[in-house]
Design a protein around this motif. Structure first.
Motif, mmCIF file in Angstrom:
data_model
loop_
_atom_site.group_PDB
_atom_site.id
_atom_site.type_symbol
_atom_site.label_atom_id
_atom_site.label_comp_id
_atom_site.label_asym_id
_atom_site.label_seq_id
_atom_site.Cartn_x
_atom_site.Cartn_y
_atom_site.Cartn_z
ATOM 1 N N SER A 19 0.684 -1.295 -0.037
ATOM 2 C CA SER A 19 0.076 0.072 -0.127
ATOM 3 C C SER A 19 1.078 1.230 -0.087
ATOM 4 O O SER A 19 0.424 2.192 -0.812
ATOM 5 C CB SER A 19 -0.686 -0.140 1.090
ATOM 6 O OG SER A 19 -1.709 1.181 1.443
ATOM 7 N N GLU A 20 1.917 1.294 0.974
ATOM 8 C CA GLU A 20 2.793 2.532 0.905
ATOM 9 C C GLU A 20 3.459 2.737 -0.271
ATOM 10 O O GLU A 20 3.856 3.644 -0.760
ATOM 11 C CB GLU A 20 3.397 2.379 2.227
ATOM 12 C CG GLU A 20 2.986 2.460 3.623
ATOM 13 C CD GLU A 20 3.909 1.934 4.728
ATOM 14 O OE1 GLU A 20 5.139 1.561 4.471
ATOM 15 O OE2 GLU A 20 3.296 1.884 5.847
ATOM 16 N N ALA A 21 4.013 1.469 -0.956
ATOM 17 C CA ALA A 21 4.662 1.765 -2.129
ATOM 18 C C ALA A 21 3.715 2.185 -3.345
ATOM 19 O O ALA A 21 4.494 2.625 -4.362
ATOM 20 C CB ALA A 21 5.468 0.337 -2.555
ATOM 21 N N THR A 22 2.643 1.738 -3.460
ATOM 22 C CA THR A 22 1.890 1.643 -4.682
ATOM 23 C C THR A 22 0.860 2.667 -4.539
ATOM 24 O O THR A 22 -0.046 3.188 -5.525
ATOM 25 C CB THR A 22 1.055 0.496 -5.039
ATOM 26 O OG1 THR A 22 0.361 0.019 -4.165
ATOM 27 C CG2 THR A 22 2.465 -0.684 -5.290
ATOM 28 N N ALA A 28 9.393 -7.699 -4.090
ATOM 29 C CA ALA A 28 9.125 -8.882 -4.856
ATOM 30 C C ALA A 28 7.677 -8.877 -5.080
ATOM 31 O O ALA A 28 7.181 -9.346 -6.732
ATOM 32 C CB ALA A 28 9.498 -10.216 -4.190
ATOM 33 N N ALA A 29 6.792 -8.369 -4.400
ATOM 34 C CA ALA A 29 5.367 -8.677 -4.776
ATOM 35 C C ALA A 29 5.044 -7.200 -5.658
ATOM 36 O O ALA A 29 4.400 -7.529 -6.661
ATOM 37 C CB ALA A 29 4.269 -8.301 -3.352
ATOM 38 N N VAL A 30 5.436 -6.125 -5.463
ATOM 39 C CA VAL A 30 5.183 -4.992 -6.287
ATOM 40 C C VAL A 30 5.862 -5.370 -7.549
ATOM 41 O O VAL A 30 5.164 -5.214 -8.646
ATOM 42 C CB VAL A 30 5.833 -3.887 -5.643
ATOM 43 C CG1 VAL A 30 5.869 -2.640 -6.873
ATOM 44 C CG2 VAL A 30 5.018 -3.363 -4.546
ATOM 45 N N ASP A 31 6.980 -5.944 -7.780
ATOM 46 C CA ASP A 31 7.624 -6.207 -8.977
ATOM 47 C C ASP A 31 6.947 -7.345 -9.895
ATOM 48 O O ASP A 31 6.587 -7.449 -11.028
ATOM 49 C CB ASP A 31 9.116 -6.680 -9.128
ATOM 50 C CG ASP A 31 9.802 -6.794 -10.308
ATOM 51 O OD1 ASP A 31 9.867 -5.999 -10.997
ATOM 52 O OD2 ASP A 31 10.390 -7.964 -10.227
ATOM 53 N N GLY A 32 6.612 -8.549 -8.841
ATOM 54 C CA GLY A 32 5.942 -9.695 -9.434
ATOM 55 C C GLY A 32 4.686 -9.590 -10.044
ATOM 56 O O GLY A 32 4.176 -10.250 -11.104
ATOM 57 N N LEU A 33 3.888 -8.353 -9.308
ATOM 58 C CA LEU A 33 2.502 -8.023 -9.822
ATOM 59 C C LEU A 33 2.508 -6.995 -11.015
ATOM 60 O O LEU A 33 1.666 -6.603 -11.705
ATOM 61 C CB LEU A 33 1.734 -7.683 -8.851
ATOM 62 C CG LEU A 33 1.485 -9.004 -7.787
ATOM 63 C CD1 LEU A 33 0.657 -8.134 -6.680
ATOM 64 C CD2 LEU A 33 0.487 -9.936 -8.239
#
Length: 184
Positions: A32-35, A168-173
């Motif tokens: 949430s904070e990153a996106t 990894a989640a932000v990148d992977g999605l």
């Protein structure tokens, strides 16, 4: 504008899933904070009766879970209708539970925080103030149904640090970085 952000792009809805103690809340908040995706903690949607039951060490049965899961799906769908993308920390241990969550917005993506019971048990023993006792970990591991090939699930190893899991989640999605508050 149902299901679209202000820029005409479809909303995104991510569920960070796994057993209690896997780090769902920490990773979902980090996403949430990153996106800029709107964060929610599924535990906060439980009825008082469900919380009391878990606090006393009794696992929930499906009859207790269905209304909770439907409320979560509705929350994601409502945010999507407002043009808001979401990230939800939710156990979503069984395929049938994930299927209920998928009935909310047009599309739901899952990030499964998976790993050894020893790592998760250690994390649970170090956290304070959570109503889910470590004694319920075994029942959660027994309930867990790993994603099937037709499910959109990104699996990440809980042995990674929180920042590594978020990245990894932000990148992977393929989630875009936040540009301004409220735009996602």
């Amino acid at each position: 504008m149902t299901g679209e952000r202000g820029d005409g792009q479809p909303t995104r809805h991510v569920v960070v899933m796994g057993v209690s103690g896997a780090g769902k809340t920490t990773v979902a908040r980090g996403i949430s904070e990153a996106t800029g995706l709107m964060f929610a903690e599924a535990d906060e949607f439980h009825s008082a009766a469900n919380v009391a039951r878990m606090r006393s060490g009794v696992p929930l049965d499906d009859d207790a879970r269905w209304p909770w899961l439907r409320d979560l799906a509705a929350w994601m769908a409502e945010r999507g209708a407002e043009g808001r993308s979401t990230v939800l920390a939710c156990s979503a241990l069984r395929r049938s539970y994930r299927d209920v969550l998928r009935q909310g917005p047009p599309s739901v993506e899952f990030v499964h925080l998976d790993g050894s019971a020893e790592v998760i048990r250690d994390r649970m023993s170090r956290r304070a103030g959570h109503y889910m006792p470590a004694s319920l970990l075994e029942s959660q591991l027994a309930t867990l149904e790993r994603a099937e090939p037709d499910e959109s699930v990104l699996v990440l190893d809980v042995a990674l640090g929180a920042d590594e899991l978020v990245a990894a989640a932000v990148d992977g999605l393929g989630l875009p970085a936040a540009t301004a508050v409220g735009e996602r």
